[in-house]
Design a protein around this motif. Structure first.
Motif, PDB file in Angstrom:
ATOM      1  N   ASN A 198      16.115  60.016  39.616  1.00 45.19           N
ATOM      2  CA  ASN A 198      17.855  58.892  40.024  1.00 45.19           C
ATOM      3  C   ASN A 198      18.827  60.008  40.498  1.00 45.19           C
ATOM      4  O   ASN A 198      19.548  61.012  39.356  1.00 45.19           O
ATOM      5  N   TYR A 199      18.658  60.283  42.048  1.00 45.61           N
ATOM      6  CA  TYR A 199      19.520  61.399  42.486  1.00 45.61           C
ATOM      7  C   TYR A 199      20.160  61.226  43.467  1.00 45.61           C
ATOM      8  O   TYR A 199      20.918  61.312  44.026  1.00 45.61           O
ATOM      9  N   ARG A 200      20.593  59.659  43.180  1.00 47.26           N
ATOM     10  CA  ARG A 200      21.701  58.920  44.319  1.00 47.26           C
ATOM     11  C   ARG A 200      23.916  59.188  44.020  1.00 47.26           C
ATOM     12  O   ARG A 200      23.375  59.873  43.005  1.00 47.26           O
ATOM     13  N   ILE A 201      23.459  59.139  45.521  1.00 47.39           N
ATOM     14  CA  ILE A 201      25.395  59.244  45.567  1.00 47.39           C
ATOM     15  C   ILE A 201      26.026  58.392  45.490  1.00 47.39           C
ATOM     16  O   ILE A 201      25.396  57.379  46.020  1.00 47.39           O
ATOM     17  N   THR A 202      27.240  58.493  45.629  1.00 45.09           N
ATOM     18  CA  THR A 202      27.239  57.438  45.549  1.00 45.09           C
ATOM     19  C   THR A 202      28.657  56.729  46.869  1.00 45.09           C
ATOM     20  O   THR A 202      28.899  57.856  47.682  1.00 45.09           O
ATOM     21  N   ASP A 203      29.286  56.305  47.093  1.00 42.46           N
ATOM     22  CA  ASP A 203      29.219  55.238  48.234  1.00 42.46           C
ATOM     23  C   ASP A 203      31.230  56.156  48.387  1.00 42.46           C
ATOM     24  O   ASP A 203      31.185  56.299  49.815  1.00 42.46           O
ATOM     25  N   PHE A 204      31.462  56.306  47.575  1.00 43.08           N
ATOM     26  CA  PHE A 204      33.016  56.615  47.993  1.00 43.08           C
ATOM     27  C   PHE A 204      33.309  58.150  47.816  1.00 43.08           C
ATOM     28  O   PHE A 204      33.309  58.767  48.206  1.00 43.08           O
ATOM     29  N   GLN A 205      31.650  58.634  47.272  1.00 42.32           N
ATOM     30  CA  GLN A 205      31.655  60.414  47.829  1.00 42.32           C
ATOM     31  C   GLN A 205      31.562  60.900  49.344  1.00 42.32           C
ATOM     32  O   GLN A 205      31.776  61.062  49.750  1.00 42.32           O
ATOM     33  N   SER A 206      30.387  59.171  49.621  1.00 45.24           N
ATOM     34  CA  SER A 206      30.078  59.677  51.421  1.00 45.24           C
ATOM     35  C   SER A 206      31.049  59.700  51.727  1.00 45.24           C
ATOM     36  O   SER A 206      31.394  59.829  53.090  1.00 45.24           O
ATOM     37  N   ALA A 207      32.822  58.573  51.498  1.00 42.57           N
ATOM     38  CA  ALA A 207      33.032  58.458  52.004  1.00 42.57           C
ATOM     39  C   ALA A 207      34.169  59.316  52.118  1.00 42.57           C
ATOM     40  O   ALA A 207      35.149  60.035  53.230  1.00 42.57           O
ATOM     41  N   LEU A 208      34.687  59.756  51.264  1.00 45.34           N
ATOM     42  CA  LEU A 208      35.025  61.390  51.004  1.00 45.34           C
ATOM     43  C   LEU A 208      34.038  63.051  52.100  1.00 45.34           C
ATOM     44  O   LEU A 208      35.122  63.288  53.069  1.00 45.34           O
ATOM     45  N   GLY A 209      32.879  62.654  52.327  1.00 43.77           N
ATOM     46  CA  GLY A 209      32.706  63.232  52.926  1.00 43.77           C
ATOM     47  C   GLY A 209      32.178  63.112  54.323  1.00 43.77           C
ATOM     48  O   GLY A 209      32.657  64.103  55.357  1.00 43.77           O
ATOM     49  N   LEU A 210      32.084  61.782  54.693  1.00 47.40           N
ATOM     50  CA  LEU A 210      32.288  61.526  56.201  1.00 47.40           C
ATOM     51  C   LEU A 210      33.940  62.028  57.060  1.00 47.40           C
ATOM     52  O   LEU A 210      33.950  62.637  57.507  1.00 47.40           O
ATOM     53  N   SER A 211      34.989  61.471  56.028  1.00 46.71           N
ATOM     54  CA  SER A 211      36.042  62.366  56.069  1.00 46.71           C
ATOM     55  C   SER A 211      36.342  63.646  56.318  1.00 46.71           C
ATOM     56  O   SER A 211      37.029  64.430  57.601  1.00 46.71           O
ATOM     57  N   GLN A 212      35.317  64.273  55.424  1.00 43.53           N
ATOM     58  CA  GLN A 212      35.510  66.045  55.325  1.00 43.53           C
ATOM     59  C   GLN A 212      35.247  66.585  56.682  1.00 43.53           C
ATOM     60  O   GLN A 212      34.947  67.296  57.277  1.00 43.53           O
ATOM     61  N   MET A 213      33.833  65.485  57.018  1.00 43.73           N
ATOM     62  CA  MET A 213      32.606  66.170  58.579  1.00 43.73           C
ATOM     63  C   MET A 213      33.759  66.201  59.840  1.00 43.73           C
ATOM     64  O   MET A 213      33.001  66.637  60.120  1.00 43.73           O
ATOM     65  N   ARG A 214      34.654  64.569  59.302  1.00 41.66           N
ATOM     66  CA  ARG A 214      36.105  64.800  61.072  1.00 41.66           C
ATOM     67  C   ARG A 214      36.964  66.555  61.123  1.00 41.66           C
ATOM     68  O   ARG A 214      36.718  66.804  62.704  1.00 41.66           O
ATOM     69  N   ARG A 215      36.541  67.008  59.663  1.00 40.23           N
ATOM     70  CA  ARG A 215      37.117  68.103  60.237  1.00 40.23           C
ATOM     71  C   ARG A 215      36.596  69.431  59.895  1.00 40.23           C
ATOM     72  O   ARG A 215      36.902  70.883  59.619  1.00 40.23           O
ATOM     73  N   LEU A 216      35.001  69.404  60.277  1.00 39.90           N
ATOM     74  CA  LEU A 216      33.882  70.996  59.531  1.00 39.90           C
ATOM     75  C   LEU A 216      34.357  71.318  60.179  1.00 39.90           C
ATOM     76  O   LEU A 216      34.810  73.073  59.987  1.00 39.90           O
ATOM     77  N   ASP A 217      34.224  71.382  61.839  1.00 42.03           N
ATOM     78  CA  ASP A 217      34.951  72.402  62.700  1.00 42.03           C
ATOM     79  C   ASP A 217      35.885  73.039  62.653  1.00 42.03           C
ATOM     80  O   ASP A 217      36.408  74.196  62.765  1.00 42.03           O
TER      81      ASP A 217
END
Length: 395
Positions: free
Chosen positions: A247-266
């Protein structure tokens, strides 16, 4: 010494925006907290950015390394080779599978795995997997690692925990870390001090559909609901455990944070690279005492870490480290060589003296504050404190 009232300056820190918070709260107000559509969107974003076909998001990079080793088929008696200058998770992933970890010393100019030493270790210990580490955010010499791996039929797992947003050149072509052009799988980390964060989290990237299926199953107990793969089908509720997964699943709310952060990755990477240039200018007058470990030709580092190499031996490094800490410059050391760890010495017969380049690096390295929310004045403050430390503990 007078009491230091300045605010502590950590070596790393997350940068959370109002947009990040809004993205997370939107998911929290929705129907899915885990195993929902945001996980898939995050995976698609990661794969597209890095240039890989598939991504499997997990709850930590350690979990990612573990299932990557499992997907590669590592089992009892198999050899996995990595660098001694890394966090223990890189080699632990081999141990988790019952394999035997081996280490190849580093190249002292990059602190990444030495190709020459890797060839020597492979010749004596033909590997099942090779795990090159993109230390500090600078990609390892992946084309050469991949060439060696193909010679021995080994799987390459790029430990890209430091290097999302980084790239390297091969024959004039630029490849992003995690693209899996010169690796079978690549593992990312989203710990708070990394380039982007999900709180805790990681991902495994690959271009191989078979590996992708294995990774997806291993993340979720070895279970599938894919009707085409079921041995029977009792109805819409039916699933099968076809392998022993976790059971190594990630959550949807963690993924939401990750998606938002990815917009500023560069933006994050660009700022880190600006800070390195400021550090170079501020540390120029200290060059006889401090060497900064920066990217080599053909590499574009994302600078998860900026390492200062302190001349004068381990005792002087320790005194300078303590002085910086006492003055609220919260530096760190990355890493204690894995072969120094009692567990590895007891179970795998490694000892101090085995990897002299790694040990020399460890005796002098300090990780300086490096995170995109730093101000230019913070770099000046670090440099000023370092000058005072070097003067106090002059060679």
């Amino acid at each position: 010494m007078a009491e230091n009232t300045s605010e502590p300056l950590p070596y790393g820190r997350q940068w959370i925006s109002e947009e990040d918070i809004d993205a997370v709260t939107k998911v929290l107000r929705g129907d899915w907290l885990t195993q929902g559509p945001t996980v898939e969107k995050f995976e698609q974003c990661l794969a597209e950015y890095c240039g890989a076909k598939y991504a499997v998001a997990v709850n930590s990079a350690t979990s990612g390394l573990h299932i990557a080793a499992l997907a590669a088929g590592v089992t009892k008696g198999d050899v996995g080779i990595t660098s001694p200058i890394t966090f223990v998770a890189s080699s632990n992933s081999v141990v988790y599978c019952g394999g035997t970890p081996k280490f190849a010393d580093i190249d002292p100019t990059t602190a990444n795995i030495s190709i020459k030493k890797l060839e020597e270790v492979c010749e004596k210990n033909p590997p099942k997997v090779i795990i090159p580490v993109d230390f500090t955010g600078q990609p390892a010499d992946l084309p050469e690692v991949y060439r060696i791996a193909q010679k021995y039929g080994a799987t390459v797992i790029e430990d890209a925990a430091h290097s999302i947003g980084a790239s390297y050149f091969d024959d004039g072509v630029e490849y992003k870390a995690g693209s899996c052009v010169h690796a079978d799988m690549a593992v990312l980390s989203f710990h708070p001090v990394k380039i982007v964060t999900t709180g805790e989290g990681g991902a495994v990237l690959t271009n191989d559909e078979n590996l992708y299926q294995k990774l997806s199953d291993l993340r979720t107990h070895g279970i599938t609901k894919n009707a085409e793969r079921l041995t029977r089908n009792d109805g819409g509720w039916y699933y099968e455990q076809q392998s022993l997964g976790l059971n190594y699943r990630i959550t949807d709310f963690q993924s939401a944070l990750g998606l938002s952060q990815m917009r500023r990755l560069d933006e994050f990477v660009a700022r880190r690279r600006e800070l390195v240039e400021l550090y170079k200018k501020q540390f120029a007058d200290m060059s006889k005492d401090v060497k900064l470990l920066t990217e080599s030709e053909g590499k574009k580092s994302s600078y998860h870490l900026l390492i200062a190499m302190i001349c004068g031996g381990m005792d002087r490094r320790r005194k300078i480290f303590d002085y910086l800490q006492e003055n609220n410059i919260r530096v760190q050391v990355h890493y204690i060589p894995v072969h120094f760890q009692p567990f590895y010495q007891e179970h795998f017969g490694v000892k101090e003296g085995d990897f002299p380049n790694a040990e020399s690096f460890y005796s002098s390295c300090i990780s300086l504050p490096m995170f995109p929310a730093m101000e230019d004045a913070d770099v000046e403050r670090v440099a000023k404190t370092m000058r005072a430390a070097l003067e106090k503990y002059e060679i």
